[in-house]
Scaffold this motif. Structure first.
Motif, PDB file in Angstrom:
ATOM      1  N   HIS A 359       0.809  -1.214   0.000  1.00  0.00           N
ATOM      2  CA  HIS A 359       0.000   0.000   0.000  1.00  0.00           C
ATOM      3  C   HIS A 359       0.847   1.271   0.000  1.00  0.00           C
ATOM      4  O   HIS A 359       2.026   1.270   0.367  1.00  0.00           O
ATOM      5  N   GLU A 388      -3.472  -7.729  -0.874  1.00  0.00           N
ATOM      6  CA  GLU A 388      -4.314  -6.541  -0.856  1.00  0.00           C
ATOM      7  C   GLU A 388      -3.475  -5.354  -1.310  1.00  0.00           C
ATOM      8  O   GLU A 388      -2.465  -5.031  -0.681  1.00  0.00           O
ATOM      9  N   LEU A 390      -3.460  -1.335  -2.054  1.00  0.00           N
ATOM     10  CA  LEU A 390      -4.212  -0.136  -1.695  1.00  0.00           C
ATOM     11  C   LEU A 390      -3.356   1.116  -1.902  1.00  0.00           C
ATOM     12  O   LEU A 390      -2.186   1.149  -1.514  1.00  0.00           O
ATOM     13  N   HIS A 395      -0.762  -0.480  -9.093  1.00  0.00           N
ATOM     14  CA  HIS A 395      -0.812  -1.640  -8.211  1.00  0.00           C
ATOM     15  C   HIS A 395       0.224  -2.686  -8.600  1.00  0.00           C
ATOM     16  O   HIS A 395       0.937  -3.226  -7.769  1.00  0.00           O
ATOM     17  N   TYR A 410      -6.869  -8.334  -4.173  1.00  0.00           N
ATOM     18  CA  TYR A 410      -7.778  -7.189  -4.103  1.00  0.00           C
ATOM     19  C   TYR A 410      -7.010  -5.955  -4.545  1.00  0.00           C
ATOM     20  O   TYR A 410      -5.954  -5.629  -3.991  1.00  0.00           O
ATOM     21  N   GLY A 412      -7.348  -2.038  -4.806  1.00  0.00           N
ATOM     22  CA  GLY A 412      -8.145  -0.937  -4.300  1.00  0.00           C
ATOM     23  C   GLY A 412      -8.192   0.246  -5.247  1.00  0.00           C
ATOM     24  O   GLY A 412      -7.674   0.205  -6.368  1.00  0.00           O
ATOM     25  N   ASP A 433     -11.556  -2.763  -7.475  1.00  0.00           N
ATOM     26  CA  ASP A 433     -12.457  -1.803  -6.844  1.00  0.00           C
ATOM     27  C   ASP A 433     -11.992  -0.400  -7.215  1.00  0.00           C
ATOM     28  O   ASP A 433     -10.958   0.074  -6.736  1.00  0.00           O
ATOM     29  N   SER A 435     -10.543   0.433  -9.766  1.00  0.00           N
ATOM     30  CA  SER A 435      -9.200   0.266 -10.324  1.00  0.00           C
ATOM     31  C   SER A 435      -9.344  -0.402 -11.690  1.00  0.00           C
ATOM     32  O   SER A 435     -10.451  -0.543 -12.202  1.00  0.00           O
TER      33      SER A 435
END
Length: 713
Positions: A359, A388, A390, A395, A410, A412, A433, A435
């Protein structure tokens, strides 16, 4: 409790308030003062041992602490320890006196677990260097686990003014952990934060090599048995012996070819036993690439190469054997707030990145959570799953490497998963999401299956062997650009609307080669747009409760439209065996003239329609053949069922260049006009109206129209 014996102890607390009220509460605790010795093989960096090595855990004495760690690790491994346990505290790692200062980092040893408590912090001392690391694993290091604790850089106190003699002043190479060819490495449950570069950089280094030039080249190729043959356009090396002691280490037994001069295309490698017999051939190797990473067989003692060239003059190739980071597992880590990358893979074979939180990566390009970008080294056999992502600038970037797997991640908001790799990507069961997934620059060999998009996008821009299957999107967009024959195949895609977004979404179809889409479901604010091609094939496409949707060029088989309105982009559209329920069709495009054929389709209504069922306002050609219209609900006769031209255009130049309405059955609840051509406009051609059956309908045609074999009742 020092005077009490070990065992169960009852603690009672009595509380009195100002009014004399009293309350009592009790609990039972266990006292156990038994000294527990570390398990065999575990070295504890206790207070006494820190003093022994000059290590401080109070964020001071960086030079002594760094030297102490390296001395203690060497001592621990030489004394048979396999776990080096670093107790809580903040350990300041020296800034060093130059870029990549070997003495200003913890240099890991082989066969060791470096175990940190949850409150252990390794803090890099504020410095000015463009390149640094807290923990380094060189090419000879094997079987290492780094577990727990926090590695922290100097991002916010760093001096960015220095420019190194071999760098550009970007200060993007400050790392938490750097591996340069190590193997069998686990990084588990480590926090990485505030680095000027990456949390983890996994790469490679050179081991040995040979310079290939005209002195060790000759004209001709090699046959299937590795024997010299005369072959036009080929040159071959003389036999090279694998005599370097480095090749005794299996990790270093590989060949790559770099920096070609005077040769073109790909090359072939041949490996031989001591008796001269051929072991294997690696054909079509690439220079400077993951696809030129050739493993030397165990029993090989010599090798030769064949290049594409007509002469040995002015030829130069660098043969290199390299050590890449091999069998690396990064799991359960928190990697964030770094300037360049969360994790960079710049020379790897066999990496797993599992169940991490990655992240807040941004500050200097690329700004990616994970970046697979190996360059001269290979980047192969990579899995990135269960993570994940974020608040990153990007990403994930998969570029130039071999096949990579990205599952169950995932992604974000406000960033992309980007693929520019022709080596291949398998991405499944990921959640996007706000993205996007972007495949660009002709990326190929992509399998994109069972992914979920919410307010997100997926772009497939060119390439070959691309399969998109099982995608579910809400308020999302998908774009296909087909540049290679049969390059993209898409199926089982559902795009729906949340009701919270008024913008139109759906598919955009581009490119100059035909594409095939099948089993597509569109609902709400979703359509199918783009230039399309007349040769595109869309099978089993469903529009359900959509706003007005335009169809791109192509052939639509088994089109289903419920409670919608269909319009068209310029180009040729053919609809065969469509099913329209409470849905209408309009040809009305200010930017061009569609060419539309609808055949063998049904139009059924169980609610009233306001306006026409078919309205043709502009078209190069409109053909309506062998269809059935059954409107048993509408009670208003204000509009014809099929109408050519708007009412107001009767005295304007025609916008409908041709129409054939033939072989249809049209039934309505009330008496109304079934087919109306009277508004075709000035210069309208004769429209062909033949072999239609109109029940409870009439015809309104011009005298020049072809009116043959129509049954009106």
């Amino acid at each position: 409790m020092s005077s009490l014996n070990n065992g169960s102890i009852t603690i009672t607390a009595v509380s009195n308030d100002q009014y004399g009220n009293q309350s009592t509460s009790s609990t039972v605790v266990t006292k156990d003062t038994t000294v527990v010795s570390p398990p065999a093989g575990v070295y504890e960096l206790t207070s006494q041992e820190r003093t022994r090595w000059g290590i401080y855990n109070d964020n001071s004495h960086p030079i002594e602490t760094t030297n102490g760690f390296n001395q203690a690790l060497q001592w621990a491994t030489s004394n048979g320890y396999t776990t080096f346990h670093v107790l809580g505290g903040t350990y300041l790692i020296a800034k060093g006196v130059e870029d990549k200062d070997h003495n200003a980092q913890i240099n890991m040893v082989s066969n060791m677990t470096f175990l940190m408590d949850s409150d252990t912090v390794l803090q890099k001392e504020t410095n000015k260097w463009e390149q640094y690391a807290i923990i380094s694993l060189s090419k000879d290091i094997v079987n290492v686990t780094i577990k727990g604790g926090t590695l922290k850089g100097d991002r916010y106190t760093h001096d960015y003014t220095y420019v190194g003699p071999y760098t550009s002043g970007t200060h993007e190479w400050g790392f938490g952990i750097i591996t340069e060819g190590a193997s069998n490495v686990i990084i588990d449950g480590v926090n990485f934060t505030d680095f000027t570069g990456d949390g983890v950089q996994a790469g490679g280094t050179t081991v040995t090599g040979e310079s290939i030039d005209s002195t060790n080249l000759e004209l001709g190729g090699l046959d299937a048995n590795g024997n010299p043959i005369s072959q036009s356009g080929k040159i071959r090396t003389k036999p090279y012996t694998l005599s370097d002691p480095a090749y005794q280490n299996p990790h270093f037994r590989n060949i790559m070819m770099w920096n070609p001069e005077g040769v073109s295309g790909k090359y072939d490698l041949y490996y031989y036993r001591s008796d001269g017999s051929l072991i294997k051939t690696d054909k079509d190797q690439d220079f400077n690439s993951s696809f030129g990473y050739s493993k030397i067989p165990d029993d090989a003692v010599k090798w030769r190469a064949v290049f594409n060239a007509t002469s040995t003059a002015n030829v130069g190739v660098q043969m290199m054997s390299v050590a890449v980071t091999e069998n690396l597992l990064i799991q359960n880590c928190n990697i964030g707030n770094n300037r360049r990358q969360g994790i960079s893979l710049v020379g790897t074979d066999g990496v797993k990145i599992l169940n991490n939180k990655i992240h807040d990566i941004s500050g200097v390009a690329p700004g990616s959570g994970v970046d697979l970008e190996p360059g001269f080294y290979p980047g192969i056999n990579t899995e990135i799953s269960g993570n994940e992502f974020l608040n990153n600038k990007i990403h994930m970037v998969l570029s130039y490497g071999g096949h990579a797997i990205a599952n169950n991640n995932y992604f974000g908001p406000d960033a992309a998963f980007a693929s520019t790799s022709w080596g291949g990507v398998s991405a499944s069961n990921n959640t996007f999401d706000n993205s996007s997934f972007v495949s660009s620059d002709g990326s190929s060999n992509i399998t994109f299956t069972n992914n979920k998009l919410t307010k997100s996008g997926a772009v497939f821009d060119g390439g070959e062997n691309i399969i998109v299957d099982g995608l579910v999107g809400v308020d999302s967009d998908i774009s296909f650009t087909q540049t290679v024959e049969n390059g993209i195949s898409a199926s089982n895609i559902s795009l729906t609307s949340s009701g919270q977004d008024s913008e139109l979404h759906g598919f955009a179809i581009w490119g100059d080669k035909p594409i095939t889409l099948s089993t597509i479901y569109l609902e709400g604010n979703n359509g199918l747009s783009g230039n399309g091609l007349a040769s595109n094939v869309y099978s089993n496409v469903t529009f359900n409760n959509t706003t007005e949707s335009r169809l791109a060029s192509g052939n639509y088989n088994n089109l289903i439209v419920t409670n919608g309105k269909i319009n068209f982009y310029p180009g040729k559209v053919t609809i065969n065996q469509g099913q329209f329920k409470n849905s209408t069709v309009i040809l009305d495009n200010d930017n061009g003239y569609p060419n539309v054929t609808i055949s063998s389709s049904t139009f059924d209504f169980d609610k009233s329609v306001s306006g026409n069922i078919i309205l043709v306002n502009n078209a190069t050609s409109f053909s309506f053949l062998n269809n059935t219209i059954n409107d048993s609900v509408t009670t208003s006769a204000d509009h014809p069922i099929i109408q050519i031209g708007r009412d107001a255009w009767k005295n304007s130049p025609t916008q409908v260049k041709g129409a054939v309405i033939k072989g249809n059955k049209i039934t309505s609840k009330i008496k109304r006009v079934g087919i109306d051509t009277t508004n075709g406009g000035i210069g309208a051609p004769p429209y062909d109206i033949e072999d239609n059956t109109l029940i409870n309908n009439t015809l309104a045609l011009t005298s020049k129209d072809i009116n043959k074999n129509n049954t009106v009742t």
